[in-house]
Design a protein around this motif. Structure first.
Motif, PDB file in Angstrom:
ATOM      1  N   THR A 431      63.776 117.140  43.619  1.00 48.61           N
ATOM      2  CA  THR A 431      64.700 116.493  43.177  1.00 48.61           C
ATOM      3  C   THR A 431      65.742 116.044  44.368  1.00 48.61           C
ATOM      4  OG1 THR A 431      66.234 118.258  42.313  1.00 48.61           O
ATOM      5  CG2 THR A 431      64.518 117.143  40.913  1.00 48.61           C
ATOM      6  N   VAL A 432      66.052 114.791  44.197  1.00 52.75           N
ATOM      7  CA  VAL A 432      66.893 114.164  45.562  1.00 52.75           C
ATOM      8  C   VAL A 432      68.057 113.444  44.957  1.00 52.75           C
ATOM      9  CG1 VAL A 432      67.228 113.140  47.711  1.00 52.75           C
ATOM     10  CG2 VAL A 432      65.072 114.190  46.915  1.00 52.75           C
ATOM     11  N   LYS A 433      69.267 113.618  45.018  1.00 46.37           N
ATOM     12  CA  LYS A 433      70.327 112.772  44.709  1.00 46.37           C
ATOM     13  C   LYS A 433      70.935 112.182  46.042  1.00 46.37           C
ATOM     14  CE  LYS A 433      74.622 112.722  42.141  1.00 46.37           C
ATOM     15  NZ  LYS A 433      75.788 113.523  41.193  1.00 46.37           N
ATOM     16  N   ILE A 434      70.893 110.989  46.020  1.00 43.29           N
ATOM     17  CA  ILE A 434      71.384 110.262  47.145  1.00 43.29           C
ATOM     18  C   ILE A 434      72.567 109.489  46.992  1.00 43.29           C
ATOM     19  CG2 ILE A 434      70.453 108.185  48.792  1.00 43.29           C
ATOM     20  CD1 ILE A 434      67.711 108.709  48.217  1.00 43.29           C
ATOM     21  N   ASP A 435      73.486 109.683  48.273  1.00 43.54           N
ATOM     22  CA  ASP A 435      74.869 108.951  48.045  1.00 43.54           C
ATOM     23  C   ASP A 435      74.738 107.655  48.771  1.00 43.54           C
ATOM     24  OD1 ASP A 435      75.056 109.243  50.870  1.00 43.54           O
ATOM     25  OD2 ASP A 435      76.082 110.968  50.578  1.00 43.54           O
ATOM     26  N   GLU A 436      75.848 106.924  48.398  1.00 45.06           N
ATOM     27  CA  GLU A 436      75.997 105.396  49.166  1.00 45.06           C
ATOM     28  C   GLU A 436      75.735 105.219  50.670  1.00 45.06           C
ATOM     29  OE1 GLU A 436      79.597 103.633  47.654  1.00 45.06           O
ATOM     30  OE2 GLU A 436      79.046 103.375  45.692  1.00 45.06           O
ATOM     31  N   ALA A 546      39.162 122.631  53.223  1.00 45.82           N
ATOM     32  CA  ALA A 546      39.438 122.097  51.819  1.00 45.82           C
ATOM     33  C   ALA A 546      40.911 122.274  51.459  1.00 45.82           C
ATOM     34  CB  ALA A 546      38.267 122.431  50.984  1.00 45.82           C
ATOM     35  N   TYR A 547      41.504 121.399  50.891  1.00 49.74           N
ATOM     36  CA  TYR A 547      42.694 121.642  50.262  1.00 49.74           C
ATOM     37  C   TYR A 547      43.460 120.494  49.323  1.00 49.74           C
ATOM     38  CZ  TYR A 547      44.380 118.661  54.056  1.00 49.74           C
ATOM     39  OH  TYR A 547      44.807 117.513  54.812  1.00 49.74           O
ATOM     40  N   THR A 548      44.213 120.674  48.479  1.00 48.39           N
ATOM     41  CA  THR A 548      44.902 119.834  47.579  1.00 48.39           C
ATOM     42  C   THR A 548      46.247 119.986  47.798  1.00 48.39           C
ATOM     43  OG1 THR A 548      42.965 120.133  46.075  1.00 48.39           O
ATOM     44  CG2 THR A 548      45.094 119.152  44.866  1.00 48.39           C
ATOM     45  N   ASN A 549      46.973 118.601  47.868  1.00 49.73           N
ATOM     46  CA  ASN A 549      48.408 118.507  48.021  1.00 49.73           C
ATOM     47  C   ASN A 549      49.063 117.783  46.878  1.00 49.73           C
ATOM     48  OD1 ASN A 549      48.321 120.199  50.330  1.00 49.73           O
ATOM     49  ND2 ASN A 549      48.730 118.474  51.778  1.00 49.73           N
ATOM     50  N   THR A 550      49.809 118.204  46.138  1.00 53.07           N
ATOM     51  CA  THR A 550      50.749 117.565  45.109  1.00 53.07           C
ATOM     52  C   THR A 550      52.058 117.571  45.382  1.00 53.07           C
ATOM     53  OG1 THR A 550      50.771 119.057  43.609  1.00 53.07           O
ATOM     54  CG2 THR A 550      48.600 117.757  43.375  1.00 53.07           C
ATOM     55  N   ASP A 551      52.574 116.175  45.409  1.00 48.41           N
ATOM     56  CA  ASP A 551      54.145 116.024  45.472  1.00 48.41           C
ATOM     57  C   ASP A 551      54.702 115.169  44.610  1.00 48.41           C
ATOM     58  OD1 ASP A 551      55.064 116.813  48.595  1.00 48.41           O
ATOM     59  OD2 ASP A 551      53.106 116.517  48.265  1.00 48.41           O
ATOM     60  N   THR A 552      55.537 115.826  43.693  1.00 45.90           N
ATOM     61  CA  THR A 552      56.299 114.991  42.534  1.00 45.90           C
ATOM     62  C   THR A 552      57.982 114.978  43.040  1.00 45.90           C
ATOM     63  OG1 THR A 552      54.591 115.741  40.733  1.00 45.90           O
ATOM     64  CG2 THR A 552      56.648 114.740  40.122  1.00 45.90           C
ATOM     65  N   ILE A 553      58.174 113.789  43.337  1.00 43.90           N
ATOM     66  CA  ILE A 553      59.577 113.829  43.837  1.00 43.90           C
ATOM     67  C   ILE A 553      60.425 112.791  42.967  1.00 43.90           C
ATOM     68  CG2 ILE A 553      61.089 113.189  46.042  1.00 43.90           C
ATOM     69  CD1 ILE A 553      58.412 113.459  47.618  1.00 43.90           C
ATOM     70  N   THR A 554      61.537 113.232  42.464  1.00 42.89           N
ATOM     71  CA  THR A 554      62.521 112.214  41.541  1.00 42.89           C
ATOM     72  C   THR A 554      63.721 112.222  42.378  1.00 42.89           C
ATOM     73  OG1 THR A 554      61.532 113.251  39.694  1.00 42.89           O
ATOM     74  CG2 THR A 554      63.703 112.161  39.428  1.00 42.89           C
ATOM     75  N   TYR A 555      63.905 110.894  42.739  1.00 42.50           N
ATOM     76  CA  TYR A 555      65.151 110.478  43.305  1.00 42.50           C
ATOM     77  C   TYR A 555      65.990 109.839  42.311  1.00 42.50           C
ATOM     78  CZ  TYR A 555      62.360 110.521  47.485  1.00 42.50           C
ATOM     79  OH  TYR A 555      61.453 110.774  48.864  1.00 42.50           O
ATOM     80  N   GLU A 556      67.569 110.204  42.622  1.00 38.78           N
ATOM     81  CA  GLU A 556      68.775 109.665  41.942  1.00 38.78           C
ATOM     82  C   GLU A 556      69.290 108.757  43.082  1.00 38.78           C
ATOM     83  OE1 GLU A 556      72.651 110.576  39.550  1.00 38.78           O
ATOM     84  OE2 GLU A 556      71.012 112.275  39.634  1.00 38.78           O
ATOM     85  N   MET A 557      69.397 107.385  42.746  1.00 42.04           N
ATOM     86  CA  MET A 557      69.720 106.422  43.634  1.00 42.04           C
ATOM     87  C   MET A 557      71.274 106.300  43.235  1.00 42.04           C
ATOM     88  SD  MET A 557      67.183 105.694  45.388  1.00 42.04           S
ATOM     89  CE  MET A 557      67.725 104.438  46.547  1.00 42.04           C
ATOM     90  N   PRO A 558      72.102 105.902  44.138  1.00 43.47           N
ATOM     91  CA  PRO A 558      73.407 105.578  43.875  1.00 43.47           C
ATOM     92  C   PRO A 558      73.750 104.451  42.986  1.00 43.47           C
ATOM     93  CG  PRO A 558      72.997 104.847  46.242  1.00 43.47           C
ATOM     94  CD  PRO A 558      71.925 105.560  45.709  1.00 43.47           C
ATOM     95  N   ALA A 559      74.792 104.555  42.220  1.00 38.43           N
ATOM     96  CA  ALA A 559      75.095 103.459  41.444  1.00 38.43           C
ATOM     97  C   ALA A 559      75.195 102.095  42.242  1.00 38.43           C
ATOM     98  CB  ALA A 559      76.489 103.782  40.507  1.00 38.43           C
ATOM     99  N   GLY A 560      74.947 100.964  41.483  1.00 41.18           N
ATOM    100  CA  GLY A 560      75.364  99.824  42.056  1.00 41.18           C
ATOM    101  C   GLY A 560      74.100  99.353  42.753  1.00 41.18           C
ATOM    102  N   TYR A 561      73.100  99.695  42.896  1.00 40.42           N
ATOM    103  CA  TYR A 561      71.709  99.414  43.472  1.00 40.42           C
ATOM    104  C   TYR A 561      70.579  98.928  42.579  1.00 40.42           C
ATOM    105  CZ  TYR A 561      73.445 100.428  48.016  1.00 40.42           C
ATOM    106  OH  TYR A 561      74.285 100.418  49.392  1.00 40.42           O
ATOM    107  N   THR A 562      69.931  97.746  42.856  1.00 42.25           N
ATOM    108  CA  THR A 562      68.855  97.398  41.908  1.00 42.25           C
ATOM    109  C   THR A 562      67.626  97.323  42.771  1.00 42.25           C
ATOM    110  OG1 THR A 562      70.593  96.161  40.801  1.00 42.25           O
ATOM    111  CG2 THR A 562      68.195  95.555  40.543  1.00 42.25           C
TER     112      THR A 562
END
Length: 633
Positions: A431-436, A546-562
């Motif tokens: 989980t990543v919270k990004i600022d402005e 032989a290997y398996t990689n899984t990445d699940t990443i959730t970003y919280e973008m700063p307010a005001g961006y579309t």
């Protein structure tokens, strides 16, 4: 195990003969890409009896530049069971003028005592004819004799890249009544056999071998060059006679060495019996004995004479608290025997990407011993030299290969556990919270399983917290970050795993340009390059992991961006592996899921182009960005 020393004594990848003045006879194709040229090489191996043999080498090499300078030196090992009869050498400048003749006083005689050994009788003689003006030629001639005939030579004159061979011959002389076994590979023509004075003489010859050209993802070079492997039928080491005509007989010889060496003191037997008294299952008993081994012994190599193959008595290990792989395996077997559990030694070729056992050619191909414990449902394998390994886990060191099981009846070829792409996994949740300003704070939980857990297991069990932090900075694949917190948790088992938890401060994890913010959603697991293309590829394509990689990443973008742009999801499935990404945007939340599975396998040369295409697709997908635009009132 003493294979390496004996192998070098009987096969010292012949260091090369003929003066610079003879270079005009060398085909032009041999000079291209060469650092050294073997002008001539003669190798003669003479067996006198089941317990005696002589190896003779006469070689000449022209060294063209500093990258070939290592071939101006020969290193001839010996030990209690072998000796170096003589070493001769001469060097010549580019005109054929003699530079130096080797004197006995020039030959160094030093111990090859290793850091992990308490005692060894291994020594080496080193002859050095290095020169500073190129090109120059060195000639060497030497002979060894041995009373250890377990190892007959392997002949492979083209033993390194950027070396050419003008002419090389290999001769094996067998006495009447003794049979030579041999295996040829990649030879332009087979060897010849003749009889002289009752002796069988086998001869092989090679000429005009151009420098070997490597290719990405090719099999081992040793598998592709011309080679002749030889092995005894009957052999003898320090009075222990054996037969190697099949694996069953070879295992019977090992049984002779091990016989009577599993006796433990009565006090230790009582201690082990008490240790497992309340254990509910055989597997629980085995694990307790294994933990006792790990807590009370350590690995130290002791290689003296027949001790290179014969384990020290279990009572020795019990009193001293150390032993080599054979001794520790024998000690564990003795403890299990005390509580009524049968187990068997298994000879194996250990190491990452070790050459595959040639099960069709019985011979001494091993450098390690592990323990096999058969249970009703399956087999539990034990690595007795490790103080940190999980019971039942062999991993990259001895897993995924064949071994020689030493049963009471003799040797039997078996397979060790196979670790699949699903077993060797890396599952990451972020989980990543990004600022402005594009900076962020990330909380990362990664679960490493199978072979993927090995580096982290060793790190958490052997490194200090400060060294662990340094390792993280070196191995986390993010351009700019700080490690705020970290922790590791190990879960042991047949399929062990390590859970890593991180808190990271990220600098410019999203980049700004005017009113736009650019985000590459793959945070920690990007592919950014592929191997070179190869025209007219010659060798097979081989993937060894032989290997398996899984990445699940959730970003919280700063307010005001579309969201302005989102790349298409990717989905590729090939014989080499599969790759899939999905990206979903819900308001200020971005969820990115990436799954990569890579297969182990061997493919035809023409498959390389398709593998590159797959890899390029992964690189392209990993580099794609989302674009957000700032809402301006």
């Amino acid at each position: 195990m003493r294979q390496k020393l004996a192998f070098l004594i009987f096969w010292l990848a012949a260091i090369p003969f003929a003066t610079i003045a003879q270079q005009h006879t060398i085909p032009a194709a041999l000079n291209k890409g060469a650092n050294v040229i073997v002008n001539s090489e003669e190798t003669v191996f003479t067996v006198h009896s089941p317990g005696s043999a002589t190896a003779y080498f006469k070689t000449s090499i022209t060294i063209l530049n500093e990258n070939g300078l290592h071939r101006a030196k020969v290193t001839v090992p010996y030990d209690k069971l072998s000796k170096v009869n003589y070493i001769k050498g001469t060097s010549f400048d580019r005109t054929g003028k003699k530079i130096k003749t080797l004197k006995n006083s020039d030959i160094l005689d030093v111990s090859s005592f290793s850091d992990i050994s308490l005692a060894e009788d291994n020594r080496v003689k080193i002859a050095n004819l290095e020169h500073t003006v190129y090109p120059f030629t060195v000639e060497f001639e030497y002979q060894t004799t041995s009373s250890n005939t377990m190892f007959y030579p392997m002949w492979a004159p083209l033993d390194e890249v950027s070396m050419a061979v003008v002419k090389a011959t290999f001769t094996v002389v067998m006495p009447a009544g003794m049979k030579l076994r041999y295996k040829e590979a990649n030879l332009p023509e087979k060897g010849t056999t003749r009889t002289e004075e009752g002796k069988e003489i086998y001869t092989w010859q090679l000429s005009n071998l151009a420098p070997f050209k490597t290719e990405p993802y090719m099999p081992s070079m040793a598998e592709l060059v011309p080679v002749v492997r030889t092995a005894p039928t009957d052999f003898e080491v320090e009075g222990y006679a054996g037969s190697m005509n099949n694996w069953l007989n070879y295992g019977q010889w090992i049984n002779k060495l091990n016989a009577g060496r599993d006796v433990l003191p009565e006090a230790t037997k009582a201690k082990i019996t008490a240790l497992v008294a309340d254990a509910k299952t055989p597997e629980e008993k085995i694990k307790r004995v294994y933990e006792y081994l790990q807590n009370n012994t350590r690995y130290i190599s002791i290689q003296l004479g027949i001790g290179g193959w014969q384990p020290f008595e279990a009572s020795f290990v019990d009193s001293k608290g150390y032993g080599d792989c054979k001794a520790l395996t024998n000690y564990t077997q003795a403890m299990l025997k005390t509580i009524g559990i049968d187990s068997y030694h298994a000879l194996i070729r250990a190491g990452d990407n070790a050459p595959a056992m040639m099960s069709e050619f019985p011979s001494s191909q091993f450098n390690h011993v592990i323990l096999s414990v058969p249970l009703k449902a399956d087999t539990l394998w034990l690595e007795c030299t490790s103080q940190i390994e999980s019971a039942g886990y062999l991993g990259s060191f001895t897993g995924n290969r064949k071994a020689l099981l030493i049963t009471p009846e003799g040797g039997k070829v078996v397979n060790t556990p196979v670790y699949t792409a699903a077993d060797n996994a890396q599952h990451r949740s972020v989980t990543v919270k990004i600022d402005e300003k594009g900076n962020g704070v990330a909380n990362v939980i990664t679960r490493y399983t199978g072979q993927n857990h090995e580096d982290h297991r060793s790190l958490m069990l052997t490194a200090s917290p400060e060294d662990q932090r340094k390792w993280l900075y070196k191995n986390i694949d993010i351009p700019a970050f700080e490690v705020n917190k970290f922790s590791f948790d190990l879960k042991k088992g047949r399929k062990p795993e390590v859970t890593e938890k991180l808190e990271l401060s990220l600098r410019q994890t999203a980049t700004l340009s005017g009113k736009r913010m650019f985000l590459t959603p793959n945070l920690m697991n990007k592919w950014d390059s592929t191997p070179n293309t190869v025209e007219n590829r010659k060798w097979d394509v081989e993937r060894t992991s032989a290997y398996t990689n899984t990445d699940t990443i959730t970003y919280e973008m700063p307010a005001g961006y579309t969201l302005e742009y989102k790349p298409n999801d990717a989905n590729y499935s090939t014989e080499f592996g599969s790759f899939k990404t999905t990206t979903k945007v819900d308001g200020q939340k971005v969820m990115y899921v990436r799954t990569l599975e890579m297969n182990k396998g061997r493919y035809k040369p023409e498959a390389y182009t398709k593998m590159l295409e797959f890899m390029n697709n992964v690189v392209k997908a990993d580099g794609q960005q989302l674009v957000f635009v700032k809402n301006i009132p």
